[in-house]
Every structure is written in structure tokens, then in C-alpha cells.
Design an enzyme around this catalytic site. Structure first.
Site, PDB file in Angstrom:
ATOM      1  N   ASP A  60       1.020  -1.243   0.038  1.00  0.00           N
ATOM      2  CA  ASP A  60      -0.124  -0.019  -0.170  1.00  0.00           C
ATOM      3  C   ASP A  60       0.956   1.212   0.067  1.00  0.00           C
ATOM      4  O   ASP A  60       1.855   1.229   1.139  1.00  0.00           O
ATOM      5  CB  ASP A  60      -0.892   0.133   1.288  1.00  0.00           C
ATOM      6  N   HIS A 105       4.814  -6.991   0.588  1.00  0.00           N
ATOM      7  CA  HIS A 105       4.419  -8.191  -0.296  1.00  0.00           C
ATOM      8  C   HIS A 105       5.338  -8.588  -1.234  1.00  0.00           C
ATOM      9  O   HIS A 105       5.993  -7.597  -1.912  1.00  0.00           O
ATOM     10  CB  HIS A 105       2.925  -8.492  -0.517  1.00  0.00           C
ATOM     11  N   SER A 134       8.412   4.870   4.916  1.00  0.00           N
ATOM     12  CA  SER A 134       9.391   4.107   4.475  1.00  0.00           C
ATOM     13  C   SER A 134       9.280   3.388   3.040  1.00  0.00           C
ATOM     14  O   SER A 134       8.263   4.220   2.525  1.00  0.00           O
ATOM     15  CB  SER A 134       9.439   2.859   5.117  1.00  0.00           C
TER      16      SER A 134
END
Length: 399
Positions: free
Chosen positions: A202, A261, A349
Site C-alpha cells: 500500500d 508483499h 519508508s
């Protein structure tokens, strides 16, 4: 920080520059940054995150303006942040910059000057590192759970998609920050297409088919290269396979789900390799700064996959940033698109995924936004696209 529709942006966007706070002593800016971190502790901020690091850059915080009074006039004159494209539309929204990033960026752009804190003189890099480590400790403390309700309200976190929606079950703020989602919350698009690649996080995303294009439109620091990003000698075989390849840069904002992911089906071919470094902000204004290489100077950790079809390496680089506590890997040996492989503890990040030359063809809308060629970018240069885990990233190129 909070998002605003483009129609609500009535003032120009500030470009952070040392002259913006001309006449303000660096010591005062450093003290303000330190106070922002300390006010993250519930005992200082009464659990209201907007009184500390999560305040927006245009916040009117009386205590802050005692240190840096000129911030108030800048807040009246400018918006501070950047635009992000909404995928599948010709619209974009404005993402306000948090005040900690605004101050951290100003300290950074002023160079390596020493500033005098209570315990003596420190370089800017030390101040940013100390603040990041301190923030991690605050958000790992049991008392930090008092900040969770304010965080949810400030960022409009959707509890119904969480694996554990009961916030009383989290023992620290950080546990909530790297929260897990329900299994079906982030489905992978086109899961039956073996040539597909998907979004790894995301995030706000830019993509470039070659490193040269990334340097033209986004990464302006003159020291950036694949070997320096991976911390490998240019003669390393994996480095040679990836040199000059394609880049996907996923920037995670504080409000985002912070587990990341796998973008590809593959096999992990090496243990994650940690590279020490700085704690600079990864905000686009810092990445676009010509004299600064954020991605190659920050602390980071590198994981190598062998792509299932091409049998070539893909590098996943987790880049730490200002106020990031740690990078944690959770992967198995074999991974499929959309499988969780790690998470960031508190802070904004970035993931940089490096594909070998010619392996991936990025989706056209992502390319156009990233190069400023789409209507929503309006020819003003690279524009990030708002993404979710599992969204289509592109497909393997035909041989």
C-alpha cells in the site's frame, strides 16, 4: 498525513529550501525536531498524535512556533506536501507533509553543520538518527497504546479490514502500526496469469523501465546506481544481471498498512542482507534533490528472489527512513505474488524493487504518471500513483 482534494489546494506548494527559514538558527530547528519526538509520548501529548510528529507541516502549534516562529507565516502562505494520482481516474489528491519530515528535510538540506543541543554539539545526521531511535522506543512502550485512537481518527484507518479489529488487543502503538489485514483484504489482480507482477505495498508508486529514466524523472542524486543501492561490487553476478534494469519505487506514508508483499512468484536465493546507513526522509522532495542520494545513503535491507519464469534475480530493497524503527522480514523460501514477506516498524519508508533489463513491462498508466505524460500529471514531471497490495504492476515481456 491527511489528504486533501486538489480543489482544496488554494495556495502554492512550498519547495523546502534553507532560505525559507532564513534567520532561524539551526539549533532552534533541531530543538523543535527533538520536541516533536518527545511529544509523541502520551505523557507529553495526552495521546493526541497531532501535537507531535503527526502534526501537519501547516499546523499552528504554539509551542513549536516558539522555537521556529517563521513556520507560522510559511504555513499561512503555502501548502506543504505533494500530489498523488488516483489510479483509474484522471484525478489526484494532495498529501500534506508531516511536520517532522518538514523539519527533518530542512535540517538535511542545510548540510552537515553542527548544532548545539543540551548535551553538546551533534551533526545533523546524528540528530535524525537519535530521533528515529527514540521514536521507536516511545512507540514500543506499553503507554504508547494511548496514541492508537488518535492515530485511527487522524488517518481514517479502516478497522473492518484488520485481522484484529479490537484495538484493545494491541500491546503497543507499534504493534498496531504494523497490523495485519484479513486474508482477503488485498486480492491479487489477474492471479492466474503467470506472467503478472503485482504491487508490493500500500503505497505511492513510481515506475521506470530503465535506471536512466528513473534518474531523469525522479532520483536526481548523482551517486545513485544499482550497485550502490544493493551494496554490491559491480562485478557481482547478481549485480551485473540487475544493472541498468527496471525500477519500481513504493513509498509508504505513515497512514499506510506497513507490511510488504512479494511482487512476483519466485524463490528466495539469499538471506536478507542489512546495510547500515542514515535516517533521511524519503519524501519526494528529498528524493528529487540533486545533491542527495536518499536510497543509497539510508539504512536498508536487501532480499534476492529468483523469478519463477525468467529464472533471473529480482532485488527487493527495504529502505528505512526518518523515524523508522526497524525492518523485519517474514518470508518463506517459496513466495507467490501477494505473499507477505516483511514489515516496517514505525515511520514512513520505501521499497525499491529492481528487475533485470527487459523482464517486466510496467502498466501503461503507471509509466505515464511516473514520466509526467498522463493528463493528471499535467506535464509537470513524475507523479506517484496511489496503490494497494495486489494491484497490477505489469507483465513479463514476451521474448
Amino acid at each position: 498525513m491527511a489528504s486533501l482534494p486538489e480543489t482544496d489546494i488554494t495556495k502554492p506548494v512550498e519547495e523546502i529550501h534553507p532560505k525559507n527559514l532564513e534567520g532561524t538558527h539551526m539549533d532552534d530547528i533541531a530543538h523543535a525536531f527533538r520536541q516533536l519526538v518527545e511529544r509523541s509520548h502520551p505523557s507529553n501529548g495526552d495521546g493526541d498524535i497531532t501535537q507531535g510528529v503527526h502534526g501537519s507541516a501547516h499546523s499552528h502549534l504554539p509551542w513549536l512556533h516558539k522555537f521556529v516562529p517563521k513556520l507560522e507565516s510559511l504555513a499561512d502562505k503555502y501548502h506543504v506536501g505533494n500530489f498523488v494520482a488516483i489510479r483509474g481516474t484522471n484525478q489526484r489528491f494532495f498529501e500534506s507533509m508531516p511536520i517532522y519530515a518538514r523539519l527533518g528535510m530542512h535540517l538535511l538540506f542545510c548540510g552537515h553543520e553542527q548544532v548545539k543541543l543540551l548535551e553538546g554539539s551533534k551533526h545533523v545526521e546524528d540528530i535524525l538518527k537519535d530521533g528515529s531511535i527514540r521514536e521507536g522506543k516511545i512507540y514500543d512502550s506499553p503507554e504508547s497504546v494511548e496514541n492508537i485512537p488518535s492515530f485511527i481518527k487522524t488517518y481514517n484507518i479502516q478497522l473492518d479490514e484488520l485481522l484484529e479489529p479490537d484495538i484493545r488487543k494491541y500491546n503497543t502503538f507499534n504493534e498496531f502500526f504494523y497490523r495485519k489485514l484479513k486474508k482477503d483484504a488485498r486480492p491479487v489482480e489477474n492471479p492466474d496469469d503467470p506472467k503478472g507482477f503485482c504491487s508490493a505495498a500500500d503505497s505511492r508508486l513510481v515506475v521506470y523501465q530503465t535506471v536512466d529514466l528513473a534518474e531523469k524523472f525522479w532520483i536526481k542524486g548523482d551517486e545513485f546506481s544499482v550497485p550502490s543501492l544493493l551494496g554490491l561490487d559491480p562485478t557481482d553476478p547478481h549485480c551485473q544481471s540487475l544493472s541498468g534494469g527496471s525500477l519500481a519505487i513504493f513509498r509508504l506514508a505513515p497512514a499506510d498498512y506497513h507490511r510488504f508483499h512479494s511482487p512476483a512468484d519466485g524463490t528466495v536465493i539469499s538471506e536478507p542482507r542489512d546495510i547500515p546507513g542514515q535516517y533521511y526522509t524519503v519524501n519526494p522532495q528529498a528524493v528529487n534533490e540533486p545533491k542527495l542520494d536518499v536510497f543509497t545513503r539510508n539504512k536498508r535491507s536487501v532480499l534476492l528472489l529468483e523469478h519463477e519464469i525468467s529464472k533471473q534475480p529480482v532485488a527487493i530493497v527495504a529502505v528505512g527512513a526518518l523515524l523508522v524503527g526497524s525492518i523485519v522480514w517474514t518470508h518463506d523460501k517459496q513466495v507467490k505474488r501477494g505473499d507477505e514477506i516483511g514489515y516496517f516498524a514505525y515511520g514512513g519508508s520505501t521499497l525499491v524493487v529492481v528487475f533485470p533489463p527487459g523482464v517486466i513491462e510496467f502498466d501503461d498508466d503507471l509509466v505515464k504518471n511516473s514520466t509526467g505524460a498522463s493528463p493528471v500529471a499535467a506535464g509537470k514531471g513524475g507523479l506517484e500513483t496511489h496503490m494497494k497490495v495486489g494491484y497490477s504492476l505489469g507483465k513479463m515481456r514476451d521474448a
